[in-house]
Design a protein around this motif. Structure first.
Motif, mmCIF file in Angstrom:
data_model
loop_
_atom_site.group_PDB
_atom_site.id
_atom_site.type_symbol
_atom_site.label_atom_id
_atom_site.label_comp_id
_atom_site.label_asym_id
_atom_site.label_seq_id
_atom_site.Cartn_x
_atom_site.Cartn_y
_atom_site.Cartn_z
ATOM 1 N N SER A 1 55.695 -21.312 91.331
ATOM 2 C CA SER A 1 55.900 -21.528 92.754
ATOM 3 C C SER A 1 57.396 -22.065 92.615
ATOM 4 C CB SER A 1 55.097 -22.678 93.286
ATOM 5 O OG SER A 1 55.419 -23.755 92.587
ATOM 6 N N ASN A 2 58.179 -21.950 93.594
ATOM 7 C CA ASN A 2 59.454 -22.410 93.684
ATOM 8 C C ASN A 2 59.461 -23.446 94.860
ATOM 9 O OD1 ASN A 2 59.535 -21.053 96.247
ATOM 10 N ND2 ASN A 2 61.303 -19.996 95.858
ATOM 11 N N GLN A 3 60.598 -24.171 94.827
ATOM 12 C CA GLN A 3 60.848 -25.280 95.934
ATOM 13 C C GLN A 3 60.724 -24.984 97.510
ATOM 14 O OE1 GLN A 3 63.991 -27.769 94.546
ATOM 15 N NE2 GLN A 3 63.627 -29.337 96.186
ATOM 16 N N ALA A 4 61.274 -23.523 97.490
ATOM 17 C CA ALA A 4 61.218 -23.231 98.983
ATOM 18 C C ALA A 4 60.116 -22.947 99.731
ATOM 19 C CB ALA A 4 62.114 -21.981 98.893
ATOM 20 N N GLY A 5 58.911 -22.733 98.713
ATOM 21 C CA GLY A 5 57.500 -22.615 99.276
ATOM 22 C C GLY A 5 56.835 -21.473 99.034
ATOM 23 N N LYS A 6 57.356 -20.312 98.024
ATOM 24 C CA LYS A 6 56.734 -19.194 97.635
ATOM 25 C C LYS A 6 55.962 -19.424 96.324
ATOM 26 C CE LYS A 6 59.670 -16.138 100.247
ATOM 27 N NZ LYS A 6 60.450 -15.257 100.063
ATOM 28 N N LEU A 7 54.926 -18.763 96.133
ATOM 29 C CA LEU A 7 54.073 -19.041 94.996
ATOM 30 C C LEU A 7 53.847 -17.278 94.609
ATOM 31 C CD1 LEU A 7 52.064 -20.543 92.962
ATOM 32 C CD2 LEU A 7 50.281 -19.995 94.653
ATOM 33 N N TRP A 8 54.120 -17.091 93.076
ATOM 34 C CA TRP A 8 54.001 -15.699 92.863
ATOM 35 C C TRP A 8 52.977 -15.653 91.629
ATOM 36 C CZ3 TRP A 8 58.729 -17.780 93.869
ATOM 37 C CH2 TRP A 8 59.397 -17.058 94.857
ATOM 38 N N LEU A 9 52.321 -14.521 91.590
ATOM 39 C CA LEU A 9 51.232 -14.266 90.508
ATOM 40 C C LEU A 9 52.067 -13.479 89.536
ATOM 41 C CD1 LEU A 9 48.249 -14.302 89.591
ATOM 42 C CD2 LEU A 9 47.935 -12.105 91.008
ATOM 43 N N ALA A 10 51.897 -14.078 88.410
ATOM 44 C CA ALA A 10 52.523 -13.365 87.204
ATOM 45 C C ALA A 10 51.683 -13.077 85.939
ATOM 46 C CB ALA A 10 53.766 -14.273 86.812
ATOM 47 N N THR A 11 52.030 -12.209 85.184
ATOM 48 C CA THR A 11 51.149 -11.676 84.056
ATOM 49 C C THR A 11 51.980 -12.294 82.741
ATOM 50 O OG1 THR A 11 50.438 -9.853 85.185
ATOM 51 C CG2 THR A 11 50.245 -9.964 82.905
ATOM 52 N N VAL A 12 51.421 -12.751 81.922
ATOM 53 C CA VAL A 12 52.093 -13.255 80.666
ATOM 54 C C VAL A 12 51.720 -12.137 79.601
ATOM 55 C CG1 VAL A 12 52.064 -14.951 78.891
ATOM 56 C CG2 VAL A 12 51.364 -15.814 81.374
ATOM 57 N N PRO A 13 52.682 -11.624 78.905
ATOM 58 C CA PRO A 13 52.428 -10.849 77.959
ATOM 59 C C PRO A 13 51.757 -11.043 76.835
ATOM 60 C CG PRO A 13 54.718 -11.277 77.975
ATOM 61 C CD PRO A 13 54.159 -11.995 79.019
ATOM 62 N N GLU A 14 51.312 -10.261 76.030
ATOM 63 C CA GLU A 14 50.588 -10.659 74.537
ATOM 64 C C GLU A 14 51.551 -11.281 73.562
ATOM 65 O OE1 GLU A 14 47.563 -10.556 74.053
ATOM 66 O OE2 GLU A 14 46.837 -9.829 76.072
ATOM 67 N N GLN A 15 51.326 -12.041 72.976
ATOM 68 C CA GLN A 15 51.906 -12.713 71.889
ATOM 69 C C GLN A 15 52.745 -11.591 70.937
ATOM 70 O OE1 GLN A 15 50.501 -16.086 69.845
ATOM 71 N NE2 GLN A 15 52.158 -16.435 69.055
ATOM 72 N N GLY A 16 53.911 -11.618 70.782
ATOM 73 C CA GLY A 16 54.338 -10.704 69.775
ATOM 74 C C GLY A 16 54.641 -9.425 70.348
ATOM 75 N N SER A 17 54.384 -9.129 71.613
ATOM 76 C CA SER A 17 54.617 -7.862 72.179
ATOM 77 C C SER A 17 56.110 -7.609 72.748
ATOM 78 C CB SER A 17 53.759 -7.520 73.414
ATOM 79 O OG SER A 17 54.477 -8.486 74.579
ATOM 80 N N GLY A 18 56.738 -8.544 72.871
ATOM 81 C CA GLY A 18 58.249 -8.397 73.117
ATOM 82 C C GLY A 18 58.612 -8.264 74.533
ATOM 83 N N GLU A 19 57.305 -8.165 75.349
ATOM 84 C CA GLU A 19 57.557 -7.782 76.737
ATOM 85 C C GLU A 19 57.802 -9.167 77.488
ATOM 86 O OE1 GLU A 19 57.377 -4.819 77.956
ATOM 87 O OE2 GLU A 19 57.164 -4.104 76.046
ATOM 88 N N ILE A 20 58.605 -9.078 78.816
ATOM 89 C CA ILE A 20 58.935 -10.330 79.668
ATOM 90 C C ILE A 20 57.511 -10.297 80.527
ATOM 91 C CG2 ILE A 20 61.128 -9.669 79.167
ATOM 92 C CD1 ILE A 20 61.449 -8.620 81.836
ATOM 93 N N LEU A 21 57.854 -11.877 81.075
ATOM 94 C CA LEU A 21 57.049 -12.206 82.058
ATOM 95 C C LEU A 21 56.956 -11.377 83.266
ATOM 96 C CD1 LEU A 21 55.112 -14.923 82.333
ATOM 97 C CD2 LEU A 21 56.730 -15.968 83.773
ATOM 98 N N GLY A 22 55.834 -10.653 83.897
ATOM 99 C CA GLY A 22 55.823 -9.748 84.740
ATOM 100 C C GLY A 22 55.825 -10.455 86.181
#
Length: 419
Positions: free
Chosen positions: A228-249
Motif C-alpha cells: 500500500s502507498n500513503q495516498a490510499g492505494k493497495l496493490w496485489l503483488a507476486t513475489v518471485p521464487e528465491q533464486g529466480s532473478g525475477e522482480i516483484l510483479g
C-alpha cells in the motif's frame, strides 16, 4: 517518510559492501543478491551465481550488435566488458557505492589486483586500448562514461577522446590499491583457499521506487503480498521464487483497492495500516487504518481524539499547520472482498465499499498518529497502534493519560463487534 526508509535500506547495503572490500561478497548492481539460473545464458557465458536473467542477457546481446564493431579482437573484449554486468561481483566492478559507471573498473598492471583474483600482474586495461583504440564504435560505453552518460549517436574511437593509453587507463583502470575488485576479462572467482565469513548485520532490498508504506502477506501462505502507498492505494503483488532473478510483479494500473477518495494524504497523513482477518480465505474480511478530512469527505466524522475531562476540548486547542483540531480523523474500517469466486486466493480486486466503521477518532494535530494495525498470531485480536497526536513533546500529556486513546496500543475482540 518512505524516501527516508529507502535511503536507510540502501545505506545499510552499501555499508556492508564497503566494510568487506578486502574479502568481497557477491552483490549485483541492482542491489540484489546473485542467483543461479535454471537455464544457461545464451550470449554472456557466465555459469553458477550470476546477476543476469534471460531478458537482460538478450538486452546485452542487442547492445553489442548495435555497436557494429568490425574488428574481431576489439569485438571480443567489448563483449566481455558488456557481459561483466552478469558477474556475481558486478556491484564491485561498477562501484555502486559511488556514481554508476557504464564500464567496469579494468585491471591495470600499475596496481596490484584484488585478493579475490589472481595475484599476477594483469594489464587488461592496456589490452583493451591496444585492441580497440583505433576502432570505430557506435554508442561506445567508454564515450558514454566520458560524457557523463549523455547519449552519443555518432561513431567514435578511443583516440578521439583520450590522447594516450595512460590517459585512458587513468579513467578506466586500477582500483586495486584499496583491495577492491577489477575486471580481467572474465568471471571473478573467489580463491578456493579463501575463508569468507558472512557480513555482520542485515541487507534489505529496495522494492520499487520506495513509495510503499506497508507490505502484508496474503493469509493463505501463497507467494502473493499486498503493498500500500500513503495516498490510499493497495496493490496485489507476486513475489518471485528465491533464486529466480525475477522482480516483484506489481500491476500498477489496477490496484486491489483504491481508497484515494476517502484518504487524506499529506506529510504525516494517509493510508497507514492494512490487515487481513486470519480467516480471510473463508470470510474475505479486510481492515484498513487511514486518515480522512471531514471537510473533504462527509463520511469522516467522530468525536475528538480525547474527551473533555482530559483537556481535549477542540475550542481550547491551537490550530496546527493551518488545520483546526479534529479536522482530521484516524479511521479503522472493515472492507470485504466482494467477489463471485469461491476461492478468495484468486481475487484480484475488491470494491471500495465500507462494511462497517470500527473506530473513528478526531486528531488534535496533524502529525504523530501511528496507524499500524496487526492481528495477533494466536489470539485473533486486532491490535491498533496510535501515536500521541502531535504537538511538540505531547503538550497535553495524551500518552500519559489513561483516559486518552492517543499514545496507546488498543486491542479488540474483533469477531464479537456487532455488525
Amino acid at each position: 517518510m518512505a524516501g527516508v526508509l529507502t535511503l536507510i535500506f540502501i545505506i545499510s547495503c552499501l555499508n556492508l559492501l564497503l566494510s568487506h572490500r578486502c574479502s568481497s561478497h557477491p552483490l549485483c548492481t541492482n542491489f540484489r543478491a546473485p542467483f543461479t539460473s535454471k537455464t544457461p545464458l545464451s550470449f554472456c557465458q557466465y555459469n553458477g551465481s550470476i546477476c543476469c536473467n534471460a531478458t537482460e542477457d538478450l538486452k546485452l546481446r542487442n547492445q553489442f550488435k548495435s555497436m557494429n564493431v568490425s574488428v574481431s579482437a576489439c569485438a571480443s573484449v567489448l563483449k566481455s566488458i558488456l557481459c561483466s554486468r552478469c558477474d556475481q561481483f558486478s556491484a564491485e566492478l561498477y562501484r555502486i557505492d559511488s556514481a554508476q559507471r557504464t564500464v567496469p573498473v579494468l585491471c591495470n598492471s600499475s596496481i596490484s589486483t584484488s585478493s579475490s583474483q589472481s595475484q599476477a600482474k594483469v594489464d587488461y586495461c592496456a589490452e583493451v586500448w591496444d585492441k580497440c583504440h583505433n576502432v570505430s564504435i557506435i554508442n561506445s560505453p567508454f564515450a558514454l562514461q566520458a560524457k557523463g552518460g549523455i547519449q552519443i549517436n555518432t561513431t567514435s574511437k578511443l583516440t578521439e577522446l583520450w590522447q594516450s593509453k595512460g590517459a585512458f587507463c587513468d579513467e578506466f583502470g586500477g582500483a586495486s590499491d584499496d583491495g577492491a575488485t577489477c575486471f580481467t576479462g572474465g568471471p571473478i572467482l573467489l580463491n578456493s583457499s579463501e575463508n569468507i565469513s558472512p557480513p555482520s548485520g542485515i541487507c534489505l532490498e529496495k522494492i520499487g521506487n520506495g513509495s510503499y508504506l506497508n507490505m502484508v502477506a496474503q493469509p493463505e501462505g501463497s507467494n502473493r503480498v499486498f503493498l500500500s502507498n500513503q495516498a490510499g492505494k493497495l496493490w496485489l503483488a507476486t513475489v518471485p521464487e528465491q533464486g529466480s532473478g525475477e522482480i516483484l510483479g506489481i500491476d500498477e494500473p489496477n490496484p486491489f483497492l483504491d481508497l484515494t477518495d476517502e484518504v487524506h494524504a499529506d506529510a504525516a497523513l494517509g493510508l497507514l495500516g492494512i490487515a487481513f482477518h486470519p480467516n480471510f480465505q473463508q470470510n474475505g474480511r479486510f481492515f484498513a487504518s487511514f486518515n480522512c478530512d471531514k471537510v473533504r469527505w462527509p463520511g469522516c466524522s467522530g468525536r475528538c481524539s480525547c474527551n473533555s475531562d482530559v483537556g481535549c476540548d477542540p475550542s481550547n486547542l491551537s490550530s496546527d499547520n493551518g488545520a483546526q483540531p479534529c479536522q482530521y480523523h484516524s479511521v479503522i474500517t472493515e472492507f470485504t472482498a466482494n467477489s463471485t469466486t469461491l476461492n478468495l486466493s484468486l481475487v484480484t480486486q475488491i470494491r471500495p465499499v465500507e462494511v462497517r466503521r470500527i473506530l473513528t477518532m478526531g486528531l488534535p494535530f496533524t502529525s504523530q498518529h501511528g496507524g499500524q494495525i496487526l492481528f495477533g498470531p494466536k489470539d485473533g485480536y486486532l491490535y491498533i497502534m496510535m501515536g500521541d497526536g502531535g504537538g511538540s513533546g505531547d503538550p497535553y500529556n495524551f500518552s500519559q493519560n489513561k483516559r486518552s486513546l492517543l499514545g496507546k496500543i488498543m486491542r479488540l475482540d474483533i469477531d464479537t463487534i456487532p455488525s
